[in-house]
Design a protein around this motif. Structure first.
Motif, mmCIF file in Angstrom:
data_model
loop_
_atom_site.group_PDB
_atom_site.id
_atom_site.type_symbol
_atom_site.label_atom_id
_atom_site.label_comp_id
_atom_site.label_asym_id
_atom_site.label_seq_id
_atom_site.Cartn_x
_atom_site.Cartn_y
_atom_site.Cartn_z
ATOM 1 N N GLY A 106 15.038 69.333 17.596
ATOM 2 C CA GLY A 106 15.926 68.186 17.502
ATOM 3 C C GLY A 106 16.652 68.212 16.178
ATOM 4 O O GLY A 106 16.549 69.183 15.413
ATOM 5 N N ASN A 107 17.386 67.131 15.882
ATOM 6 C CA ASN A 107 18.178 67.178 14.656
ATOM 7 C C ASN A 107 17.328 67.037 13.393
ATOM 8 O O ASN A 107 17.826 67.242 12.289
ATOM 9 N N LEU A 108 16.045 66.726 13.534
ATOM 10 C CA LEU A 108 15.137 66.753 12.388
ATOM 11 C C LEU A 108 14.479 68.117 12.203
ATOM 12 O O LEU A 108 13.971 68.419 11.117
ATOM 13 N N CYS A 109 14.462 68.917 13.249
ATOM 14 C CA CYS A 109 13.754 70.206 13.191
ATOM 15 C C CYS A 109 14.465 71.235 14.069
ATOM 16 O O CYS A 109 13.920 71.666 15.084
ATOM 17 N N PRO A 110 15.687 71.642 13.700
ATOM 18 C CA PRO A 110 16.434 72.579 14.549
ATOM 19 C C PRO A 110 15.729 73.914 14.763
ATOM 20 O O PRO A 110 15.941 74.569 15.797
ATOM 21 N N ASP A 111 14.891 74.331 13.804
ATOM 22 C CA ASP A 111 14.151 75.583 13.961
ATOM 23 C C ASP A 111 12.720 75.361 14.420
ATOM 24 O O ASP A 111 11.913 76.292 14.452
ATOM 25 N N GLY A 112 12.409 74.112 14.776
ATOM 26 C CA GLY A 112 11.117 73.842 15.386
ATOM 27 C C GLY A 112 10.169 73.023 14.528
ATOM 28 O O GLY A 112 10.286 72.963 13.299
ATOM 29 N N ALA A 113 9.249 72.368 15.200
ATOM 30 C CA ALA A 113 8.112 71.673 14.603
ATOM 31 C C ALA A 113 6.995 71.720 15.640
ATOM 32 O O ALA A 113 7.233 72.023 16.819
ATOM 33 N N VAL A 114 5.786 71.409 15.203
ATOM 34 C CA VAL A 114 4.616 71.566 16.065
ATOM 35 C C VAL A 114 3.822 70.268 16.074
ATOM 36 O O VAL A 114 3.710 69.570 15.051
ATOM 37 N N ILE A 115 3.253 69.928 17.228
ATOM 38 C CA ILE A 115 2.342 68.791 17.354
ATOM 39 C C ILE A 115 1.185 69.215 18.254
ATOM 40 O O ILE A 115 1.322 70.129 19.084
ATOM 41 N N LYS A 116 0.051 68.547 18.082
ATOM 42 C CA LYS A 116 -1.161 68.854 18.853
ATOM 43 C C LYS A 116 -1.443 67.665 19.767
ATOM 44 O O LYS A 116 -2.187 66.752 19.405
ATOM 45 N N PRO A 117 -0.844 67.633 20.962
ATOM 46 C CA PRO A 117 -0.921 66.435 21.812
ATOM 47 C C PRO A 117 -2.337 66.010 22.183
ATOM 48 O O PRO A 117 -2.632 64.818 22.256
ATOM 49 N N GLU B 279 12.366 73.649 6.114
ATOM 50 C CA GLU B 279 11.708 72.645 5.278
ATOM 51 C C GLU B 279 12.733 71.886 4.442
ATOM 52 O O GLU B 279 13.850 72.358 4.170
ATOM 53 N N SER B 280 12.344 70.718 3.984
ATOM 54 C CA SER B 280 13.247 69.870 3.210
ATOM 55 C C SER B 280 13.618 70.491 1.873
ATOM 56 O O SER B 280 14.737 70.309 1.377
ATOM 57 N N TYR B 281 12.714 71.234 1.267
ATOM 58 C CA TYR B 281 12.933 71.783 -0.069
ATOM 59 C C TYR B 281 14.126 72.725 -0.117
ATOM 60 O O TYR B 281 14.762 72.889 -1.158
ATOM 61 N N VAL B 282 14.436 73.366 1.014
ATOM 62 C CA VAL B 282 15.588 74.278 1.058
ATOM 63 C C VAL B 282 16.788 73.627 1.731
ATOM 64 O O VAL B 282 17.757 74.314 2.069
ATOM 65 N N GLY B 283 16.721 72.329 1.949
ATOM 66 C CA GLY B 283 17.874 71.618 2.504
ATOM 67 C C GLY B 283 17.812 71.377 3.992
ATOM 68 O O GLY B 283 18.832 71.045 4.611
ATOM 69 N N GLY B 284 16.618 71.521 4.602
ATOM 70 C CA GLY B 284 16.482 71.204 6.020
ATOM 71 C C GLY B 284 16.756 69.726 6.269
ATOM 72 O O GLY B 284 16.743 68.904 5.339
ATOM 73 N N PRO B 285 17.007 69.340 7.518
ATOM 74 C CA PRO B 285 17.385 67.959 7.818
ATOM 75 C C PRO B 285 16.398 66.904 7.354
ATOM 76 O O PRO B 285 16.777 65.759 7.105
ATOM 77 N N ARG C 148 12.784 59.206 16.556
ATOM 78 C CA ARG C 148 12.338 59.192 17.953
ATOM 79 C C ARG C 148 11.618 60.501 18.284
ATOM 80 O O ARG C 148 12.164 61.592 18.119
ATOM 81 N N LEU C 149 10.389 60.356 18.776
ATOM 82 C CA LEU C 149 9.621 61.477 19.304
ATOM 83 C C LEU C 149 9.561 61.339 20.816
ATOM 84 O O LEU C 149 9.176 60.279 21.330
ATOM 85 N N ASP C 150 9.920 62.398 21.512
ATOM 86 C CA ASP C 150 9.835 62.436 22.975
ATOM 87 C C ASP C 150 9.078 63.710 23.336
ATOM 88 O O ASP C 150 9.668 64.767 23.540
ATOM 89 N N LEU C 151 7.745 63.597 23.395
ATOM 90 C CA LEU C 151 6.918 64.774 23.624
ATOM 91 C C LEU C 151 7.164 65.416 24.989
ATOM 92 O O LEU C 151 7.275 66.643 25.080
ATOM 93 N N PRO C 152 7.273 64.643 26.079
ATOM 94 C CA PRO C 152 7.520 65.298 27.368
ATOM 95 C C PRO C 152 8.772 66.170 27.371
ATOM 96 O O PRO C 152 8.805 67.211 28.033
ATOM 97 N N ASN C 153 9.789 65.747 26.625
ATOM 98 C CA ASN C 153 11.030 66.517 26.548
ATOM 99 C C ASN C 153 11.108 67.400 25.307
ATOM 100 O O ASN C 153 12.141 68.031 25.059
ATOM 101 N N ARG C 154 10.019 67.398 24.514
ATOM 102 C CA ARG C 154 9.889 68.277 23.359
ATOM 103 C C ARG C 154 10.996 68.053 22.316
ATOM 104 O O ARG C 154 11.526 69.016 21.751
ATOM 105 N N THR C 155 11.320 66.806 22.011
ATOM 106 C CA THR C 155 12.378 66.527 21.044
ATOM 107 C C THR C 155 11.879 65.635 19.913
ATOM 108 O O THR C 155 10.986 64.808 20.097
ATOM 109 N N LEU C 156 12.492 65.803 18.745
ATOM 110 C CA LEU C 156 12.233 64.979 17.571
ATOM 111 C C LEU C 156 13.559 64.786 16.842
ATOM 112 O O LEU C 156 14.168 65.756 16.373
ATOM 113 N N ASP C 157 13.998 63.543 16.759
ATOM 114 C CA ASP C 157 15.319 63.266 16.203
ATOM 115 C C ASP C 157 15.290 62.057 15.278
ATOM 116 O O ASP C 157 14.480 61.132 15.442
ATOM 117 N N MET C 158 16.221 62.066 14.320
ATOM 118 C CA MET C 158 16.533 60.846 13.587
ATOM 119 C C MET C 158 17.778 60.253 14.239
ATOM 120 O O MET C 158 18.756 60.972 14.508
#
Length: 580
Positions: A387-398, A494-500, A511-521
């Motif tokens: 999503g727009n917070l993690c264009p290269d991905g993020a991970v969660i343990k549902p 990551e934020s330190y290098v200018g990530g979103p 907004r987290l939408d786990l079924p659709n695998r998205t994370l956005d501001m």
């Protein structure tokens, strides 16, 4: 049975040190004799390097002094010579700012120790979280026959009639302590009972996750990852490793014949079924890339969607620990349940296929190791978000978080440092509700530095006292594999290098939408761009030394956090040295 007297095609690698009749080899032979070896003990025999990550301050490996002797016994029985060498002992408890900062250092040390010494094969002794990937990454690049010897989990914890799981119960009871529900005497009792033998965490944390991955990949003796550290079977397994590595040298069974794309897929499927640590993502990708296997976050997510969690072991499971898992049949039994999903024709260090190694494996307790028809969780342990917070991905343990957070919107509270966050969560007057989204940034590979395990942000004390035990938390950090909760991790870039994540502000809706695998501001694109234009990079973390090199060359979480110049795609490994 007598050992097989044969050498691999092309001869032993160690013969280049000890064989020629020249001055250099005279020096090599004389120094071996100085060490007390007669010439017939080392000439013409496989020389086995035993890379031991023992240290007096690494409790996970406190039994490795003895286990190295068990390995040597096996090497000698098979007709080889075992030579023990120390390797960097990267432990979770004491290494600061994070052991992850030094995983690549261990990988480099392993590769260079193998390349620069007269070893025909190596036994890699590790187990604590980063030692497994570090040793394996280096040995994969070096390319000589190798076998991995996992430290094994410690025994169950006990206190006041309760079974304790290291890590997981530490977090649990610490929250109760913060809420005022644990006395000083009880806290001391828990402290003394939660870790009571040699070995790694006995939950399915990062240590057991990574040894299971290495086992499933075919780099350990079958099921070795499940054996408790202090079980006599662990001693026998260690001796078996010594015998087997000598045979592998004679068979010229090198890791490139074992670690294929199919083997990496087997490891990922098995990890998902165990309820693996989120750290598996970073390490498995790094290990695969060292083997020249293109394996990505998307590959992991696809396998996770189709692989049920069947190991009922904390923290993703509810009831059991690794000792129970071993008695229920261990990793071989779990993989037997998954057999139809695995590539059973993959070669392993036994010289047999995975399918052959799984023959006869049985489940002895189907509540600990569930059948596919009755999983702990219908999908695997991990899920990939974009999503727009993690264009290269993020991970969660549902499986390890409250389902109410699977779809969630709430206002962000953003912290730029761990101390800033810690002060806020301990302030009982902080404005926070169960809908709040806590965000920690500057905790990634470069920002941490080293991507520390800060991702399980503490629940604010104000909510703890109201009875809440979970909250949506987001960071570019990692978290301990023994942790749990609605924690989004490894945000990339990551934020330190200018990530979103660097552009998010307190009060923004996330907004987290786990079924659709998205994370956005939920911030307009033009506002995000204005913030991006105003962003300035932070000061470098290091000015010199290893930290400086780390910052210059570490890749982001979605690439495994390896150094750019060490992955296989950067170029071929150096040729064997010609000057002796």
């Amino acid at each position: 049975m007598a050992h097989q007297e044969s050498t691999p095609k092309g001869g032993l690698r160690s013969d280049r040190w000890f064989g020629p009749d020249d001055l250099r080899s005279f020096g090599h032979r004389s120094r071996m004799m100085q060490l007390g070896f007669s010439e017939d003990e080392f000439r013409g025999k496989p020389i086995i390097g035993i890379l031991n990550t023992w240290s007096e301050i690494n409790s996970c490996h406190s039994h490795f002094r003895e286990r190295a002797q068990d390995v040597k016994r096996g090497v000698t029985m098979a007709g080889g010579l075992g030579v023990e060498m120390p390797a960097l002992s990267v432990d979770e408890s004491f290494t600061k700012p994070t052991s992850m900062l030094y995983r690549n250092m261990l990988a480099m040390e392993t590769e260079e120790m193998i390349r620069s010494h007269p070893f025909d094969g190596v036994v890699l002794m590790g187990g604590c979280d980063k030692t497994t990937p570090g040793l394996v990454m280096g040995a994969l690049t070096a390319g000589i026959p190798m076998i991995y010897l996992p430290a094994g989990p410690m025994l169950r914890g006990h206190y006041a009639g309760k079974i304790l799981g290291s890590g997981s119960d530490a977090w649990k009871y610490w929250d109760e302590r913060r809420a005022g529900n644990i006395t000083d005497e009880e806290w001391l009792g828990i402290q003394g009972g939660i870790a009571r033998s040699a070995g790694t965490c006995m939950t399915m944390g990062t240590a057991s996750t990574m040894t299971a991955i290495t086992d499933a990949m075919g780099l350990t003796l079958p099921g070795a990852s499940s054996i408790p550290a202090v079980d006599s079977g662990h001693q026998r397994m260690s001796s078996d490793c010594g015998r087997r590595i000598v045979e592998m040298v004679r068979e010229d069974l090198t890791p490139d014949k074992i670690v294929t794309r199919a083997a990496v897929q087997n490891a990922a499927i098995t990890a998902m079924a165990t309820g693996c640590s989120a750290n598996a993502v970073v390490h498995l990708i790094a290990m695969a890339r060292r083997a020249g296997v293109d394996f990505s976050l998307d590959d992991l997510d696809a396998l996770g969607r189709s692989t049920p969690l069947i190991a009922n072991v904390r923290p993703a499971g509810k009831d059991y620990l690794m000792e129970d898992f071993f008695y229920a049949g261990g990793l071989r039994a779990l993989m037997k349940q998954l057999e139809e999903r695995l590539h059973t024709d993959c070669m392993t260090v036994t010289g047999k296929t995975l399918g052959e190694n799984l023959q006869g494996a049985q489940v002895y307790n189907d509540d600990v190791i569930r059948p596919l028809s009755n999983p702990v969780y219908h999908e695997g342990s991990l899920a990939l978000l974009r999503g727009n917070l993690c264009p290269d991905g993020a991970v969660i343990k549902p499986a390890a978080c409250d389902p109410k957070y699977y779809q969630h919107e709430g206002p962000a509270v953003v912290f730029d440092s761990y101390p800033e966050m810690k002060a806020w969560v301990d302030d009982e007057s902080a404005e926070v509700t169960p809908d709040t989204v806590m965000v920690l940034r500057n905790a990634g590979p470069q920002g941490g530095p080293g991507m520390p395990e800060w991702g399980m942000l503490p629940i604010p004390k104000a909510l703890i006292k109201q009875g809440h035990r979970d909250l949506l938390r987001i960071s570019d950090a990692r978290m301990s594999g023994t942790s749990y909760g609605a924690c989004v991790l490894h945000v990339a870039p990551e934020s330190y290098v200018g990530g979103p994540l660097a552009l998010l502000r307190t009060g923004d809706i996330v907004r987290l939408d786990l079924p659709n695998r998205t994370l956005d501001m939920l911030v307009p694109d033009d506002e995000i761009e204005r913030r991006r234009a105003a962003w300035t990079p932070p000061e470098p973390r290091f000015q010199r030394g290893y930290g400086w090199m780390f910052s210059k060359h570490v890749m982001q979480a979605d690439k495994g956090c390896d150094f750019d110049y060490l992955q296989a795609s950067f170029g071929a490994a150096a040729a064997e040295p010609d000057i002796f």
